[in-house]
Design an enzyme around this catalytic site. Structure first.
Site, PDB file in Angstrom:
ATOM      1  N   ALA A  63       0.770  -1.157   0.224  1.00 18.43           N
ATOM      2  CA  ALA A  63      -0.053   0.019  -0.090  1.00 18.43           C
ATOM      3  C   ALA A  63       0.823   1.148  -0.020  1.00 18.43           C
ATOM      4  O   ALA A  63       1.875   0.953   0.488  1.00 18.43           O
ATOM      5  CB  ALA A  63      -0.812  -0.120   1.312  1.00 18.43           C
ATOM      6  N   GLY A 102       0.501  -5.241   0.786  1.00 20.33           N
ATOM      7  CA  GLY A 102      -0.588  -5.137  -0.391  1.00 20.33           C
ATOM      8  C   GLY A 102      -0.474  -5.553  -1.459  1.00 20.33           C
ATOM      9  O   GLY A 102      -1.098  -6.132  -2.277  1.00 20.33           O
ATOM     10  N   GLU A 105      -0.846  -9.097  -1.269  1.00 23.17           N
ATOM     11  CA  GLU A 105      -2.192  -9.316  -0.933  1.00 23.17           C
ATOM     12  C   GLU A 105      -2.885  -9.491  -2.147  1.00 23.17           C
ATOM     13  O   GLU A 105      -3.906 -10.240  -2.646  1.00 23.17           O
ATOM     14  CB  GLU A 105      -2.877  -8.283  -0.129  1.00 23.17           C
ATOM     15  CG  GLU A 105      -2.241  -8.660   1.421  1.00 23.17           C
ATOM     16  CD  GLU A 105      -2.734  -7.728   2.520  1.00 23.17           C
ATOM     17  OE1 GLU A 105      -2.531  -6.475   1.907  1.00 23.17           O
ATOM     18  OE2 GLU A 105      -3.410  -8.017   3.396  1.00 23.17           O
ATOM     19  N   GLU A 125       4.071  -5.660   6.959  1.00 23.89           N
ATOM     20  CA  GLU A 125       3.190  -4.793   7.776  1.00 23.89           C
ATOM     21  C   GLU A 125       3.602  -4.715   9.281  1.00 23.89           C
ATOM     22  O   GLU A 125       3.699  -3.723   9.923  1.00 23.89           O
ATOM     23  CB  GLU A 125       1.867  -5.160   7.511  1.00 23.89           C
ATOM     24  CG  GLU A 125       1.236  -4.659   6.168  1.00 23.89           C
ATOM     25  CD  GLU A 125       1.510  -5.688   5.293  1.00 23.89           C
ATOM     26  OE1 GLU A 125       2.107  -6.711   5.327  1.00 23.89           O
ATOM     27  OE2 GLU A 125       0.902  -5.738   4.295  1.00 23.89           O
TER      28      GLU A 125
HETATM   29  N1  CAA Z   1       4.577   3.447   0.256  1.00 21.68           N
HETATM   30  C1  CAA Z   1       5.150   4.614  -0.104  1.00 21.68           C
HETATM   31  N2  CAA Z   1       6.462   4.908  -0.210  1.00 21.68           N
HETATM   32  C2  CAA Z   1       7.164   3.764  -0.401  1.00 21.68           C
HETATM   33  C3  CAA Z   1       6.752   2.422  -0.107  1.00 21.68           C
HETATM   34  C4  CAA Z   1       5.406   2.326   0.324  1.00 21.68           C
HETATM   35  N3  CAA Z   1       4.978   1.296   0.558  1.00 21.68           N
HETATM   36  N4  CAA Z   1       7.722   1.715  -0.093  1.00 21.68           N
HETATM   37  C5  CAA Z   1       8.793   2.404  -0.594  1.00 21.68           C
HETATM   38  N5  CAA Z   1       8.617   3.671  -0.744  1.00 21.68           N
HETATM   39  C6  CAA Z   1       9.402   4.868  -0.991  1.00 21.68           C
HETATM   40  C7  CAA Z   1      10.461   5.062   0.042  1.00 21.68           C
HETATM   41  O1  CAA Z   1      10.133   5.931   1.009  1.00 21.68           O
HETATM   42  C8  CAA Z   1      11.587   5.714  -0.981  1.00 21.68           C
HETATM   43  O2  CAA Z   1      11.380   6.948  -1.211  1.00 21.68           O
HETATM   44  P1  CAA Z   1      12.301   8.137  -1.214  1.00 21.68           P
HETATM   45  O3  CAA Z   1      13.135   7.530  -2.643  1.00 21.68           O
HETATM   46  O4  CAA Z   1      11.450   9.299  -1.464  1.00 21.68           O
HETATM   47  O5  CAA Z   1      13.146   8.168  -0.024  1.00 21.68           O
HETATM   48  C9  CAA Z   1      11.385   4.729  -2.259  1.00 21.68           C
HETATM   49  O6  CAA Z   1       9.935   4.560  -2.231  1.00 21.68           O
HETATM   50  C10 CAA Z   1      12.454   3.806  -2.551  1.00 21.68           C
HETATM   51  O7  CAA Z   1      12.627   2.811  -1.351  1.00 21.68           O
HETATM   52  P2  CAA Z   1      13.690   2.218  -0.770  1.00 21.68           P
HETATM   53  O8  CAA Z   1      14.800   3.331  -0.637  1.00 21.68           O
HETATM   54  O9  CAA Z   1      13.377   1.625   0.547  1.00 21.68           O
HETATM   55  O10 CAA Z   1      14.011   1.263  -2.051  1.00 21.68           O
HETATM   56  P3  CAA Z   1      14.996  -0.122  -1.887  1.00 21.68           P
HETATM   57  O11 CAA Z   1      15.111  -0.352  -3.288  1.00 21.68           O
HETATM   58  O12 CAA Z   1      15.929   0.008  -0.841  1.00 21.68           O
HETATM   59  O13 CAA Z   1      13.819  -1.175  -1.217  1.00 21.68           O
HETATM   60  C11 CAA Z   1      11.556  -1.858  -0.961  1.00 21.68           C
HETATM   61  C12 CAA Z   1      12.587  -1.345  -2.003  1.00 21.68           C
HETATM   62  C13 CAA Z   1      12.232  -3.387  -0.697  1.00 21.68           C
HETATM   63  C14 CAA Z   1      10.267  -2.279  -1.700  1.00 21.68           C
HETATM   64  C15 CAA Z   1      11.517  -1.181   0.155  1.00 21.68           C
HETATM   65  O14 CAA Z   1      11.008   0.255  -0.184  1.00 21.68           O
HETATM   66  C16 CAA Z   1      10.427  -1.658   1.292  1.00 21.68           C
HETATM   67  O15 CAA Z   1      10.244  -2.545   2.076  1.00 21.68           O
HETATM   68  N6  CAA Z   1       9.230  -0.740   1.069  1.00 21.68           N
HETATM   69  C17 CAA Z   1       8.000  -1.017   2.243  1.00 21.68           C
HETATM   70  C18 CAA Z   1       7.291  -2.296   1.881  1.00 21.68           C
HETATM   71  C19 CAA Z   1       6.258  -2.642   2.981  1.00 21.68           C
HETATM   72  O16 CAA Z   1       6.156  -2.171   4.066  1.00 21.68           O
HETATM   73  N7  CAA Z   1       5.034  -2.853   2.265  1.00 21.68           N
HETATM   74  C20 CAA Z   1       3.825  -2.678   3.237  1.00 21.68           C
HETATM   75  C21 CAA Z   1       2.999  -1.458   2.988  1.00 21.68           C
HETATM   76  S1  CAA Z   1       1.803  -1.550   4.205  1.00 21.68           S
HETATM   77  C22 CAA Z   1       0.458  -2.340   3.373  1.00 21.68           C
HETATM   78  O17 CAA Z   1       0.752  -2.724   2.261  1.00 21.68           O
HETATM   79  C23 CAA Z   1      -0.657  -2.495   4.235  1.00 21.68           C
HETATM   80  C24 CAA Z   1      -1.973  -3.318   3.823  1.00 21.68           C
HETATM   81  O18 CAA Z   1      -1.892  -4.371   3.884  1.00 21.68           O
HETATM   82  C25 CAA Z   1      -2.751  -2.669   2.733  1.00 21.68           C
END
Ligand code: CAA
Length: 694
Positions: A63, A102, A105, A125
């Protein structure tokens, strides 16, 4: 901007491509056209199957976290998955990069999932203080079985595509040409003929679930949650997947999500997610600054610290030349490293052949000349300026041009160390935390002359060796240890005035720290501080007499506590007697000390020091300080770090109480920093400061 959703056709198979850089998060501007595409293709009789894939570096990573805490615009992710799940033609998610949160999911809303071999799938999450809120805690147990699913959900750590294939989460793996293969897969399914079962209708793993075994796992987990709500909610929700009908379990999952997302813990953990990414952005180190190439690292010192640092590099795939003064010390260091890897093998977290490969990446030496081919050399020798200068003098002579020379000092002036060399621009502090192969934090100390590309390299290396880096300026103790000193400045007086070590420690563990300051001191060893104090002509009312009695902490079986069987601390009446005696000598009348007072006299000075660190520009942002404390010192993640917690707690209250204790004790650590006083008076926040500077 690219179209976030495009549809193409490969004859009778439709391919939906999502494109929302950088990580294809499920923002509203993607969800709305995706819903339209799903409905259109569902109703189009010329479409026989659908493939859902992503452009760019990854499948959907979740998400859009920036949308949390705001009203969710429909369609939300649950609407999308519900629509997807009802489609009767075969639907295939084609996964590369990471399918997270998400994203996974959404993929679970498809009938099938195919992936490239390098893909990783997970529900992270819990690390944001949440549970998967769009069916993850229900659908994943349907596929993997509840016990395995619980592990994946509560660890938050993604699994590899191979493991996903074994568990049935992925139906086929491909080497490349993902979309073409996914289309072929979908077409084969059309040929096989339906009906195609949605995940919600695949109840076999649920029906064979062993509820008692699941409950035992969940109970074990609750013990480890240390006050965090999310892991407990995850377990409860997975349990619902076993005991309740699908839709009821789904509805309850939503309730948990709504509760958690508006809570303090998730807000704190989301703050940490973005803080960690912010910390990697450093003034003067733009995208145009290219890091230097690092093929081999040299580590000086094979003791606990040097050995741990060396293991971190090897674990990150960088070969190490390890230098010690004598062959015996070198052999001892290498033997300890091998023993540490053997422990990982015995725990099942490392394969025997991986251990052999890692050990082969160490080259031991007692000759500085052997460091000449290293691209980065880190010294982890005795914490003494003369010793450090001697090492850097030697390095300056033998290191190749462009090699980065780093000191693992925890207190000393990196500029003074750099000045001994003819290449101060190549010198940087790299302050690891013990045990360095485990602890995530890396303070990168930027000297006055440290070159931008040296900082860029340090940041890039940190990522390779799985550390969380924070760039800090030069001062005694940098960010972490300087604030730690402020945290403990009043500890002995708390004892003299009436608290016991156990009461102080309990107020810390109740707050969520893994241990209190006296347990920590016993673990680290009291003799180190004692030696330091003696060299500086300083004294400590309780710690000195303890050390004089040979009570150095856990290693001697006695310190602030008694350790009769290994590591379990027990109150020691002799220590109580000693404290009472020292209080009497000083004419201090002992009284009851509340947990609140302990917080005011330990955490508030530490936050105050954090504000000074910000004023002096030693840390670039308050959130950098939070990252240091959560990753290096065990500050509870659910509280978001000391500066985040301070704001939530109230800066005004903190300043009032600091004033109180300053008046009462006259101690400088209690004198409110001008920045703190100003923000408290104006109702301002640390975040505003950063915005003003930007
Ligand atoms: N939402 C918004 N922004 C996000 C994001 C997300 N889910 N995931 C990453 N970003 C943004 C980061 O903040 C970063 O932004 P900036 O460049 O402005 O700083 C950019 O994307 C790149 O991210 P990383 O620097 O982390 O890039 P990476 O290549 O090192 O890693 C990744 C990539 C493994 C996908 C890592 O970003 C990550 O782990 N992301 C989060 C994943 C996560 O927690 N997902 C669950 C979300 S909650 C959810 O989905 C709830 C639900 O059930 C509905």
């Amino acid at each position: 901007m690219n179209q976030p959703v495009t549809v193409s056709r490969d004859a009778d198979v439709a391919v939906i491509t999502l494109d929302n850089p950088p990580v294809n998060a499920l923002s509203f501007h993607l969800r709305a056209p995706l819903m339209t595409a799903l409905e259109t293709l569902r109703d189009d009789d010329t479409v026989k199957a659908m493939v859902l894939t992503c452009a760019g570096r990854t499948f959907v990573a979740g998400a859009d976290i920036t949308e949390f805490g705001k009203p969710m615009q429909r369609p939300d992710l649950r609407d999308l998955i519900a629509t997807l799940e009802k489609i009767e033609k075969p639907t295939v998610a084609a996964i590369h990069g990471t399918a997270l949160g998400g994203g996974l999911e959404l993929a679970l809303g498809c009938h099938f999932r195919v992936a490239v071999k390098e893909a990783r799938l997970g529900l992270p999450e819990v690390k944001l203080g949440l549970l998967p809120g769009a069916g993850g805690t229900v659908r994943l147990p349907y596929i993997l079985g509840p016990r395995k699913a619980l592990k994946v959900i509560v660890s938050g750590t993604p699994i590899g595509a191979g493991e996903a294939l074994q568990g049935g989460l992925v139906d086929a793996l491909h080497d490349g040409e993902l979309v073409a293969n996914a289309v072929a897969f979908a077409r084969a399914k059309v040929a096989e003929g339906g009906p195609f079962k949605a995940v919600r209708d695949r109840r076999e793993r649920i029906e064979e679930a062993d509820l008692a075994a699941f409950d035992a796992d969940a109970a074990e987990l609750a013990k480890k949650a240390r006050g965090l709500e999310a892991p407990v909610a995850c377990a409860q929700s997975v349990r619902n997947a076993i005991t309740l009908p699908f839709d009821e379990a789904l509805a309850k999952e939503r309730d948990f999500f709504v509760h958690l997302v508006s809570g303090e813990q998730s807000r704190a953990q989301r703050h940490l997610f973005f803080a960690e990414r912010e910390a990697a952005k450093v003034a003067g180190v733009g995208k145009d600054v290219k890091p230097r190439e690092i093929r081999r690292a040299g580590i000086i010192g094979a003791g606990t610290m040097g050995g741990g640092i060396a293991m971190s590099f090897v674990n990150g795939g960088i070969p190490v030349t390890l230098l010690e003064m004598s062959k015996e010390a070198l052999d001892r260091g290498l033997a300890t490293i091998e023993k540490n890897y053997a422990i990982s093998v015995s725990r099942g977290s490392l394969a025997e052949d991986a251990k052999t490969k890692r050990m082969a990446m160490f080259t031991g030496t007692t000759d500085y000349a052997d460091l000449a081919d290293c691209d980065i050399i880190i010294e982890a020798v005795f914490e003494d300026m003369d010793v450090k200068k001697d090492v850097f003098g030697k390095l300056d002579k033998i290191a190749k041009a462009g090699a980065i020379l780093a000191s693992n000092t925890s207190y000393l002036d990196v500029d003074q160390i750099a000045a001994i060399t003819a290449r101060p621009q190549d010198v940087v502090g790299l302050h690891f935390f013990s045990p360095a192969n485990v602890m995530k934090l890396l303070e990168i100390v930027r000297g006055k002359k440290t070159a931008p590309d040296v900082l860029a390299t340090a940041l890039a290396v940190a990522k390779r060796i799985a550390k969380v880096p924070v760039v800090v300026g030069v001062c005694h103790g940098f960010v972490g240890n300087r604030m730690l000193a402020a945290r403990s400045a009043d500890s002995e007086d708390l004892l003299l005035e009436g608290a016991s070590p156990a009461e102080v420690d309990k107020s810390f563990t109740d707050f969520g720290w893994p241990m209190g300051p006296f347990q920590m001191a016993d673990l680290a060893g009291l003799d180190i501080g004692w030696r330091n104090r003696k060299s500086l002509g300083k004294t400590a009312a309780i710690a000195d007499p303890l050390c004089e009695q040979g009570r150095f902490g856990q290693k001697t079986g006695k310190g602030y506590y008694l350790y009769e069987n290994g590591r379990t601390p027990k109150n020691d009446p002799e220590v109580e007697k000693l404290i009472e005696e020292k209080a009497r000598e000083r004419g201090i009348e002992r009284r009851e000390i509340s947990a609140e007072e302990i917080t005011e006299r330990s955490l508030y000075p530490m936050i105050n020091e954090g504000a000074r660190i910000l004023e002096e520009g030693i840390a670039a942002r308050a959130s950098d300080i939070d990252i240091v404390w959560v990753n290096g010192y065990g500050f509870p993640v659910g509280k978001g770090g000391p500066m985040f917690w301070a704001e939530a707690h109230g800066l005004k209250k903190i300043v009032e109480r600091l004033d109180h204790w300053h008046t009462r004790t006259g101690k400088a650590v209690f004198e409110p920093a001008p920045l703190l006083r100003r923000l408290a008076a104006s109702g301002g926040s640390f975040a505003e400061l950063r915005e003003a500077a930007a």
